[in-house]
Write an enzyme that holds these catalytic residues in place. Structure first.
Site, PDB file in Angstrom:
ATOM      1  N   GLU A  80       0.551  -1.273   0.148  1.00  0.00           N
ATOM      2  CA  GLU A  80       0.076  -0.043   0.129  1.00  0.00           C
ATOM      3  C   GLU A  80       0.667   1.119   0.087  1.00  0.00           C
ATOM      4  O   GLU A  80       2.202   1.504   0.687  1.00  0.00           O
ATOM      5  CB  GLU A  80      -1.038   0.434   1.108  1.00  0.00           C
ATOM      6  CG  GLU A  80      -1.812   1.193   1.016  1.00  0.00           C
ATOM      7  CD  GLU A  80      -3.472   1.075   1.909  1.00  0.00           C
ATOM      8  OE1 GLU A  80      -3.211   0.062   2.827  1.00  0.00           O
ATOM      9  OE2 GLU A  80      -4.361   1.334   1.623  1.00  0.00           O
ATOM     10  N   ASP A  82       1.173   4.216   1.612  1.00  0.00           N
ATOM     11  CA  ASP A  82       1.505   4.501   2.432  1.00  0.00           C
ATOM     12  C   ASP A  82       3.037   4.641   3.448  1.00  0.00           C
ATOM     13  O   ASP A  82       3.707   4.778   4.179  1.00  0.00           O
ATOM     14  CB  ASP A  82       0.481   4.492   3.443  1.00  0.00           C
ATOM     15  CG  ASP A  82      -0.178   3.598   4.108  1.00  0.00           C
ATOM     16  OD1 ASP A  82      -0.245   2.780   3.492  1.00  0.00           O
ATOM     17  OD2 ASP A  82      -0.589   2.899   4.608  1.00  0.00           O
ATOM     18  N   HIS A 145      -2.824  -5.777   6.042  1.00  0.00           N
ATOM     19  CA  HIS A 145      -4.021  -5.459   5.784  1.00  0.00           C
ATOM     20  C   HIS A 145      -4.179  -5.898   4.141  1.00  0.00           C
ATOM     21  O   HIS A 145      -5.900  -6.056   3.960  1.00  0.00           O
ATOM     22  CB  HIS A 145      -3.660  -4.134   5.750  1.00  0.00           C
ATOM     23  CG  HIS A 145      -5.063  -3.174   5.762  1.00  0.00           C
ATOM     24  ND1 HIS A 145      -4.336  -1.619   4.814  1.00  0.00           N
ATOM     25  CD2 HIS A 145      -6.262  -3.307   5.007  1.00  0.00           C
ATOM     26  CE1 HIS A 145      -5.667  -1.318   4.099  1.00  0.00           C
ATOM     27  NE2 HIS A 145      -6.270  -2.666   4.732  1.00  0.00           N
ATOM     28  N   ASP A 164       1.259  -2.685   8.852  1.00  0.00           N
ATOM     29  CA  ASP A 164      -0.219  -2.052   9.726  1.00  0.00           C
ATOM     30  C   ASP A 164      -0.542  -2.909  10.919  1.00  0.00           C
ATOM     31  O   ASP A 164      -1.602  -1.642  11.333  1.00  0.00           O
ATOM     32  CB  ASP A 164      -1.297  -2.506   8.819  1.00  0.00           C
ATOM     33  CG  ASP A 164      -1.005  -1.997   7.921  1.00  0.00           C
ATOM     34  OD1 ASP A 164      -0.419  -0.302   7.493  1.00  0.00           O
ATOM     35  OD2 ASP A 164      -1.907  -1.456   6.368  1.00  0.00           O
ATOM     36  N   TYR A 192      -8.480   2.254  15.227  1.00  0.00           N
ATOM     37  CA  TYR A 192      -7.490   1.847  13.710  1.00  0.00           C
ATOM     38  C   TYR A 192      -7.866   0.736  13.658  1.00  0.00           C
ATOM     39  O   TYR A 192      -8.048   0.879  12.675  1.00  0.00           O
ATOM     40  CB  TYR A 192      -6.167   2.084  14.013  1.00  0.00           C
ATOM     41  CG  TYR A 192      -5.392   1.613  13.138  1.00  0.00           C
ATOM     42  CD1 TYR A 192      -4.714   1.918  12.375  1.00  0.00           C
ATOM     43  CD2 TYR A 192      -5.010  -0.041  12.784  1.00  0.00           C
ATOM     44  CE1 TYR A 192      -3.332   1.946  11.293  1.00  0.00           C
ATOM     45  CE2 TYR A 192      -3.788   0.318  12.274  1.00  0.00           C
ATOM     46  CZ  TYR A 192      -3.335   0.196  11.617  1.00  0.00           C
ATOM     47  OH  TYR A 192      -2.505   0.110  10.955  1.00  0.00           O
ATOM     48  N   HIS A 224       2.255   2.231  11.484  1.00  0.00           N
ATOM     49  CA  HIS A 224       1.400   3.934  12.214  1.00  0.00           C
ATOM     50  C   HIS A 224       1.692   4.138  14.224  1.00  0.00           C
ATOM     51  O   HIS A 224       1.420   3.470  14.674  1.00  0.00           O
ATOM     52  CB  HIS A 224       0.063   3.723  12.239  1.00  0.00           C
ATOM     53  CG  HIS A 224      -0.482   3.565  10.132  1.00  0.00           C
ATOM     54  ND1 HIS A 224       0.377   4.888   9.346  1.00  0.00           N
ATOM     55  CD2 HIS A 224      -0.129   2.022   9.392  1.00  0.00           C
ATOM     56  CE1 HIS A 224       0.127   4.179   7.775  1.00  0.00           C
ATOM     57  NE2 HIS A 224      -0.114   2.720   7.963  1.00  0.00           N
TER      58      HIS A 224
HETATM   59 FE1  FEO Z   1      -2.286  -0.966   4.613  1.00  0.00          FE
HETATM   60 FE2  FEO Z   1      -0.737   1.163   6.573  1.00  0.00          FE
HETATM   61  O1  FEO Z   1      -1.151   1.043   4.578  1.00  0.00           O
END
Ligand code: FEO
Length: 388
Positions: A80, A82, A145, A164, A192, A224
């Site tokens: 992804e 990010d 994810h 994630d 989240y 994150h």
């Molecule tokens: Fe599934 Fe932090 O991206």
């Protein structure tokens, strides 16, 4: 912008996104971070990158420790954007770096970027990488994810780079869970989970099972938010509870209303729950963001949803929430539909259909025309909640 040393030779080289307020539809009031990690051993490893606009920030942090051209391995735990968005910008500066990723990771990276000339090696469950004194082992965790998602474990230091999993959208200059109030971190970890991880209960259980086999985990370095080092057992326990869809004996009353009559029913439901000693939380779907509502759904056993009927439909705010809820697939909940209407009243049946579509058992619905009369409303609400 400098690297932050977590342990000797192990650095956080990520980026802080203070301004992020929307993460694919999820309201991230407190921003987020994109965590990348640099491990300096005989061979140098970078774990993940950052969102593309933060490439320079990550590069500055890496460059405060080494010249990027010294990087031998880039682990891509997740495709992804990010986490991989900065990879095409970094790759030309790291000519000898091999990309270590899962089978689906290689496919995903090739589908996102021009990877001509990139050297890939696929990591499977049990794959290991020796970088000198350190050994990394790899744990693909598909659907935590995306299908490509993977975690890796630095065995000698007990650091799980979980990507994630276990994250929070929380922008902070602090890096560890013992540097902020735990309640603040847990609120964001729960939100989240509710908005991102909730549909993936079986993959999460599998990931927890694999994490449980790792010895002496001293840190969970997420992609994150903060890194867990003090409350590892607590976040693992929470993930187990959330993956099991454990709830509290609590009701969530959600509604939108044209002329306050549906709100009157919502308040009457609350009043009856109060009599029964069942805690409840009441939220207007017109006034609250759906991602904040999900943060309440996560631990509520009863989900009560009401709407007026407009043009033979429920109100768009309610439809939007129900669509979001259906995709996030909460389980083991009990639903109730309610609403006031003028002449046709389809909204109540539509809500009931949606809630049943998420496999909820249903309590009797509460529907009334125009402005609810006090006695009639009381009787209907008592009847609807009599089994509680
Ligand atoms: Fe599934 Fe932090 O991206």
């Amino acid at each position: 912008m400098k690297a932050i040393e977590l342990k000797k030779g192990i650095y956080w080289v990520g980026a802080i996104d203070w301004d992020l307020k929307n993460f694919h539809g999820y309201l991230t009031r407190r921003g987020s971070t994109y965590n990348a990690y640099l491990i300096v051993d005989e061979k140098i490893t970078l774990i993940d990158t950052v969102k593309a606009p933060f490439f320079e920030e990550m590069l500055a942090r890496i460059s405060s420790v080494i010249n990027p051209n010294q990087i031998d391995y880039i682990v891509s735990n997740h495709v992804e954007f990010d986490h991989s968005g900065a990879l095409p910008f970094l790759k030309p500066l790291t000519p000898k770096a091999k990309i270590l990723t899962s089978f689906n990771g290689e496919k995903g990276l090739k589908a996102h970027f021009d990877t001509t000339g990139w050297d890939f090696e696929i990591m499977k469950l049990g794959s290991q990488l020796k970088t000198g004194k350190y050994t990394f082992s790899f744990v693909p965790v598909p659907m935590v994810h995306w299908p490509d998602s993977m975690m890796c474990f630095l065995e000698e230091e007990g650091i799980l780079f979980s990507n994630d999993a276990f994250g929070q959208h929380l922008a902070t200059s602090q890096r560890f869970d013992d540097e902020l109030p735990l309640s603040d971190i847990m609120v964001e970890a729960e939100k989240y989970y509710a908005n991102i991880v909730l549909p993936f209960d079986m993959p999460v259980k599998k990931a927890l099972e694999e994490a449980g086999k790792l010895n002496n985990v001293t840190m969970i370095a997420t992609s994150h938010g903060i890194i867990w080092r003090k409350n590892i057992a607590k976040i693992l326990e929470k993930y187990q509870q959330w993956a099991n869809h454990e709830t509290q004996d609590k009701a969530l009353i959600l509604y939108d209303s044209m002329w306050e009559s549906t709100k009157t029913i919502a308040l009457a439901l609350g009043s009856q729950l109060e009599k029964k000693g069942i805690p409840y939380h009441l939220m207007s779907l017109g006034q609250n963001h759906i991602s904040d509502v999900m943060a309440e759904v996560i631990n509520a056993k009863y989900i009560m949803v009401g709407s007026s009927t407009v043009n033979n439909q429920m109100l768009p705010t309610v439809a939007s929430f129900l669509t979001y809820l259906k995709g996030l697939k909460p389980k083991k909940r009990i639903g109730l539909a309610f609403g006031s209407y003028g002449w046709s009243g389809e909204s109540i049946a539509h809500i009931e259909e949606f809630l049943k579509g998420t496999n909820m058992e249903m309590l009797p619905s509460v529907s009334l025309t125009y402005v609810p009369k006090k006695e009639e409303l009381k009787k209907l609400v008592e009847k609807a909640l009599e089994s509680l």
